[in-house]
Design a protein around this motif. Structure first.
Motif, mmCIF file in Angstrom:
data_model
loop_
_atom_site.group_PDB
_atom_site.id
_atom_site.type_symbol
_atom_site.label_atom_id
_atom_site.label_comp_id
_atom_site.label_asym_id
_atom_site.label_seq_id
_atom_site.Cartn_x
_atom_site.Cartn_y
_atom_site.Cartn_z
ATOM 1 N N GLU A 265 0.676 -1.222 -0.044
ATOM 2 C CA GLU A 265 0.145 -0.001 -0.060
ATOM 3 C C GLU A 265 0.955 1.285 -0.023
ATOM 4 O O GLU A 265 0.888 2.179 -0.829
ATOM 5 N N LEU A 266 1.757 1.412 1.082
ATOM 6 C CA LEU A 266 2.534 2.459 1.054
ATOM 7 C C LEU A 266 3.670 2.737 -0.167
ATOM 8 O O LEU A 266 3.956 3.690 -0.540
ATOM 9 N N GLY A 267 4.076 1.439 -0.377
ATOM 10 C CA GLY A 267 5.364 1.463 -1.461
ATOM 11 C C GLY A 267 4.343 2.120 -2.829
ATOM 12 O O GLY A 267 5.221 2.962 -3.554
ATOM 13 N N GLY A 268 3.296 1.708 -3.158
ATOM 14 C CA GLY A 268 2.786 2.100 -4.437
ATOM 15 C C GLY A 268 2.171 3.740 -4.193
ATOM 16 O O GLY A 268 2.440 4.413 -5.217
ATOM 17 N N ALA A 269 1.870 3.972 -3.078
ATOM 18 C CA ALA A 269 1.558 5.439 -2.908
ATOM 19 C C ALA A 269 2.523 6.482 -3.062
ATOM 20 O O ALA A 269 2.430 7.448 -3.411
ATOM 21 N N LEU A 270 3.728 5.986 -2.495
ATOM 22 C CA LEU A 270 4.994 6.827 -2.510
ATOM 23 C C LEU A 270 6.027 6.539 -3.459
ATOM 24 O O LEU A 270 7.097 7.074 -3.359
ATOM 25 N N GLY A 271 5.731 5.677 -4.254
ATOM 26 C CA GLY A 271 6.868 5.349 -5.468
ATOM 27 C C GLY A 271 7.940 4.534 -4.885
ATOM 28 O O GLY A 271 9.013 4.788 -5.589
ATOM 29 N N LEU A 272 7.792 3.748 -4.137
ATOM 30 C CA LEU A 272 8.871 3.038 -3.507
ATOM 31 C C LEU A 272 8.776 1.767 -4.182
ATOM 32 O O LEU A 272 7.972 1.109 -4.452
ATOM 33 N N ALA A 273 9.993 1.010 -4.162
ATOM 34 C CA ALA A 273 9.940 -0.356 -4.835
ATOM 35 C C ALA A 273 9.664 -1.353 -3.589
ATOM 36 O O ALA A 273 10.296 -1.054 -2.403
ATOM 37 N N VAL A 274 9.076 -2.473 -3.817
ATOM 38 C CA VAL A 274 8.563 -3.250 -2.933
ATOM 39 C C VAL A 274 9.044 -4.709 -3.309
ATOM 40 O O VAL A 274 9.019 -5.192 -4.317
ATOM 41 N N SER A 275 9.656 -5.490 -2.405
ATOM 42 C CA SER A 275 10.291 -6.781 -2.608
ATOM 43 C C SER A 275 9.991 -7.795 -1.630
ATOM 44 O O SER A 275 10.160 -7.334 -0.473
ATOM 45 N N PRO A 276 9.916 -9.023 -1.898
ATOM 46 C CA PRO A 276 9.846 -10.060 -0.836
ATOM 47 C C PRO A 276 11.347 -10.082 -0.072
ATOM 48 O O PRO A 276 12.484 -9.669 -0.569
#
Length: 338
Positions: A265-276
């Motif tokens: 949720e936060l990664g998408g809203a703030l333009g951050l990369a998300v990884s396992p």
């Protein structure tokens, strides 16, 4: 809000030691039936038992209470006055013990308190408010911080109606309803952390880390797993709030690990990369938790159903399986990797 029992009930319990409350049932039956025989029948007792109870009632009241006449057992003036005073008490007692209070969310103005991690407020809060506005526009919801260490204590004290947490130790008065397993993920600013997705263990350990720690420790779940493999990461900063991490990462060349639903949720809203995570970290079993005193409360039942419904919108599509991201698009896809 739950009030202390001491402030709600003001009676002398010793006064009741002299009275068997079942005698009041005999009194009301005689008052209604005007007959020992009919009173015995409706109470499923024998006539001698009713006569014996009437004798005890007379001794306690200091009055005959009922006088035998050609028309039946007629109440005395004292019995009628006593009945007038007992009527609202007995009806209220019957309603409290045997009637479930109705709850209409569309018109109720009740206030509920819900405990959750701060990151839950960020992710679940808007969804909860949206559903409440549609179903219960006058109901108010107080969101309060909670963690595994104090959730049960707050529920028992009555400062919380409901909590979303990994329960840990509970008591016989605590009720739970499982939600889902929360797997951890990591987030970072791809402009400054040059790592591919999913991030490798080498890259994961090469950068400094931010950590959420309710007690201020610089060691968390991930560090314990790394230590078992003879590895370690460098934690630069700790905070008690999950929601702080994504904003710090926008100005910091580092990585933060947090619950996967929040990371997405936060990664998408703030333009951050998300990884396992590149290491196997045990998931957290999230549950709804409440005190048994609210079990049959219609309003609380509505609240539990509302919160459960909203929480499950954020559950991983495959229970017990984490998610990874597509290397090129960054979109979530189902996989058995952790």
């Amino acid at each position: 809000m739950f009030k202390s029992i001491e402030s709600m009930i003001d009676i002398n319990e010793h006064d009741f030691h002299r009275l068997d409350l079942n005698l009041l049932l005999v009194f009301t039956a005689l008052l209604r039936e005007r007959s020992v025989t009919r009173a015995a029948r409706c109470l499923y007792l024998g006539q001698p038992a009713i006569s014996a109870s009437l004798g005890r009632l007379r001794a306690f009241a200091g009055d005959d209470l009922f006088v035998r006449t050609a028309q039946g057992m007629e109440p005395t003036t004292h019995a009628l006055a006593l009945a007038e005073r007992l009527k609202p008490v007995l009806e209220g007692l019957s309603a409290a013990l045997f009637t479930t209070s109705a709850f209409d969310p569309s018109s109720s103005d009740r206030t509920f308190s819900l405990g959750m991690f701060d990151i839950g407020e960020v992710t679940l809060g808007p969804e909860l408010l949206g559903d409440m506005e549609a179903e219960a526009p006058r109901v108010r919801l107080a969101l309060r911080p909670v963690d595994r260490a104090n959730a049960v204590a707050q529920l028992e004290a009555g400062t919380l109606d409901l909590a979303i947490t990994d329960t840990g130790a509970t008591t016989q008065w605590i009720r739970t309803k499982p939600l889902f397993q929360e797997f951890f993920a990591c987030i970072f600013d791809p402009k400054v952390v040059r790592a591919r997705i999913p991030i490798s263990l080498k890259d994961y350990l090469a950068y400094p880390h931010l950590l959420t720690s309710f007690g201020g420790e610089f060691v968390g779940y991930v560090d314990e797993v790394l230590e078992q493999r003879g590895l370690a990461r460098h934690v630069t900063m700790t905070t008690t709030r999950f929601s702080t991490l994504p904003f710090v990462l926008r100005r910091f060349r580092g990585i933060a690990s947090l619950p996967g639903t929040a990371a997405r949720e936060l990664g998408g809203a703030l333009g951050l990369a998300v990884s396992p995570l590149p290491v196997e970290v045990p998931p957290v079993d999230l549950s709804l938790v409440w005190h048994a005193r609210h079990e049959t409360d219609a309003g609380h039942q509505w609240l539990r159903e509302l919160v459960y419904r909203v929480c499950m919108r954020f559950a991983p599509p495959e229970v017990h399986k984490p998610k990874s991201l597509n290397r090129t698009t960054g979109r979530v896809q189902r996989t058995r990797r952790r």
